[in-house]
Design a protein around this motif. Structure first.
Motif, PDB file in Angstrom:
ATOM      1  N   LEU A 377      43.611  -6.995  89.490  1.00  0.00           N
ATOM      2  CA  LEU A 377      44.011  -5.607  89.264  1.00  0.00           C
ATOM      3  C   LEU A 377      44.051  -4.828  90.575  1.00  0.00           C
ATOM      4  N   VAL A 378      42.985  -4.982  91.368  1.00  0.00           N
ATOM      5  CA  VAL A 378      42.919  -4.241  92.640  1.00  0.00           C
ATOM      6  C   VAL A 378      43.996  -4.723  93.600  1.00  0.00           C
ATOM      7  N   SER A 379      44.138  -6.042  93.738  1.00  0.00           N
ATOM      8  CA  SER A 379      45.126  -6.567  94.687  1.00  0.00           C
ATOM      9  C   SER A 379      46.547  -6.223  94.261  1.00  0.00           C
ATOM     10  N   GLY A 380      46.800  -6.190  92.958  1.00  0.00           N
ATOM     11  CA  GLY A 380      48.132  -5.813  92.490  1.00  0.00           C
ATOM     12  C   GLY A 380      48.498  -4.403  92.900  1.00  0.00           C
ATOM     13  N   TRP A 381      47.547  -3.494  92.763  1.00  0.00           N
ATOM     14  CA  TRP A 381      47.831  -2.112  93.142  1.00  0.00           C
ATOM     15  C   TRP A 381      47.869  -1.927  94.657  1.00  0.00           C
ATOM     16  N   VAL A 382      47.076  -2.713  95.385  1.00  0.00           N
ATOM     17  CA  VAL A 382      47.157  -2.666  96.852  1.00  0.00           C
ATOM     18  C   VAL A 382      48.549  -3.083  97.304  1.00  0.00           C
ATOM     19  N   MET A 383      49.073  -4.177  96.731  1.00  0.00           N
ATOM     20  CA  MET A 383      50.423  -4.627  97.090  1.00  0.00           C
ATOM     21  C   MET A 383      51.470  -3.596  96.706  1.00  0.00           C
ATOM     22  N   PHE A 384      51.263  -2.944  95.574  1.00  0.00           N
ATOM     23  CA  PHE A 384      52.228  -1.921  95.145  1.00  0.00           C
ATOM     24  C   PHE A 384      52.304  -0.796  96.160  1.00  0.00           C
TER      25      PHE A 384
END
Length: 451
Positions: A377-384
């Motif tokens: 979840l965190v990495s997905g939003w960081v990439m976004f």
């Protein structure tokens, strides 16, 4: 770009877009479900500290008859409450657990001989207790009452309610079901995006930095724990409100329902021996049941039967349902592990696994899974945020014809998922309307720029 490569690119753009929407919808609820789930996983350790004085006793030479413990519990219970079932000690240091239903409740009208209470007949003994019930704990060696505890106040039940509906009523369960539905979409689209390039590259490359490093670990952990994710999501959906009903209906249609309990089972009073008491019933249950803690439910009337089932789900292969005559103790119905359907066996294993009831290795695996979900979840939003251009929505770009590019198999899988998960279908329809609005808005912006 040739047609085949362009088709693959269109499909990838669509799956990426759906993956983004799934993350956007599921993230808030999935975050809550993961954190509360991690707390629930440690229920055995927490309850061992909280309820040691209730659950366990110091072993002595011999136990008194079970009826003495039940009688002591009845004196300690609130006036008018009736015995729902009894869990005799399995280990030498176990306390007797006597569950009581409140007066005027569903079980009150089924009080049987000897003041005992039981579910309506015919019924299959079920795990768990209604939230309004209480359990009185008794020392089996001297019948000393150790204390009582409302079912809703026990940590495991509190943590389960927190995890499934944030300590609210059943009307809030839709949130977790919605999250599980879209997490399933995230899992499927994530695997599709990862395959085959991710499979060929193997482990994330050492020294990867920035958005590329986040992406590699995001994809690797998501796929590496994919099987566990599938089990956790599938078992969670089986007891959800909407999807659970669809799954159970499909189970019954496909012939995978639990073995039916014969109707019309009744006891026959013969001779002057009288009905079995709790101690006698316990002896009968132990002589037919596997070596596991049992839950005893007394007959609801003079011609009703005793019921026994397992009280511990950490050993699903020892699952059993037993009904026997209230006077002679003759077995009238027995269904063990071999009688369960394939679906029943899968859920009997999958649900305790979901709850971490198989011991420390199960808890460790679920902790790793929970940490992986949090990282995803965190990495997905960081990439976004690393990808999103200032002033833009940051939506993954759709190539022309993307919505018509999936194969018939992909559309069939999508239809099946929507059919099994009604909340997914409803939210997907709303999402399609939003996509139409965004498409028209994008077309209008493009025309304005051309002027």
């Amino acid at each position: 770009m040739d047609d085949a490569k362009f088709l693959v690119a269109r499909r990838k753009s669509l799956y990426w877009r759906i993956h983004f929407w799934a993350a956007l919808i599921a993230s808030p609820f999935a975050l809550v479900a993961t954190l509360t789930g991690i707390l629930y996983v440690f229920t055995p350790q927490i309850e061992a500290r909280l309820y040691q004085h209730l659950d366990h006793v110091a072993p002595q030479a011999s136990m008194l008859p079970l009826d003495a413990a039940v009688a002591a519990a009845e004196l300690a219970a609130p006036r008018g409450w009736t015995v729902q079932h009894v869990v005799p000690p399995f280990q030498q240091d176990d306390a007797v657990q006597v569950a009581f239903a409140p007066p005027g409740g569903a079980q009150d009208e089924h009080a049987g001989h000897g003041g005992h209470a039981a579910p309506p007949t015919p019924a299959r003994p079920k795990f768990g207790l209604p939230a309004q019930a209480i359990v009185v704990y008794v020392n089996p060696y001297d019948t000393r009452v150790l204390g009582s505890l409302a079912v809703a106040e026990r940590f495991g039940n509190w943590a389960k309610k927190l995890h499934s509906r944030l300590l609210q009523n059943d009307g809030w369960r839709w949130m977790i079901e919605l999250a599980a539905s879209w997490l399933m979409v995230m899992l499927v689209t994530g695997v599709v995006l990862w395959w085959p390039r991710g499979a060929q590259s193997g482990l994330p490359k050492r020294g990867a930095r920035g958005r590329n490093g986040w992406r590699q670990w995001h994809a690797f952990l998501g796929v590496a724990l994919g099987v566990i994710s599938l089990v956790i999501l599938a078992t969670g959906l089986t007891w959800s409100q909407q999807a659970g009903g669809r799954i159970r209906a499909l189970r019954d249609i496909s012939g995978q329902a639990p073995p039916p309990v014969p109707r019309g089972l009744h006891s026959i009073e013969e001779g002057a021996g009288g009905p079995l008491d709790w101690q006698d019933a316990w002896q009968v249950a132990r002589s037919h049941a596997p070596a596991i803690a049992v839950q005893l439910t007394a007959p609801a009337s003079q011609d009703d039967v005793w019921r026994a089932t397992m009280a511990d789900r950490s050993q699903p292969t020892l699952r059993f349902d037993l009904q026997f005559d209230a006077y002679s103790g003759k077995p009238l119905y027995y269904a063990g592990w071999d009688a369960q359907t394939a679906f029943g066996k899968a859920t009997a294993i999958g649900i305790p696994f979901h709850r971490g009831e198989f011991g420390w290795w199960n808890q460790a695996l679920l902790l790793l899974f929970g940490a992986s979900v949090l990282f995803s979840l965190v990495s997905g939003w960081v990439m976004f945020f690393k990808r999103r251009l200032p002033g833009s929505l940051g939506l993954p770009k759709l190539l022309p014809g993307a919505w018509t590019s999936p194969s018939a198999l992909a559309w069939g899988l999508a239809a099946a998922m929507c059919a099994l998960m009604p909340l997914l279908l409803i939210s997907a329809c709303m999402l399609m309307l939003l996509e139409l609005v965004l498409a028209r808005w994008g077309t209008r912006i493009g025309r304005m720029r051309l002027r």
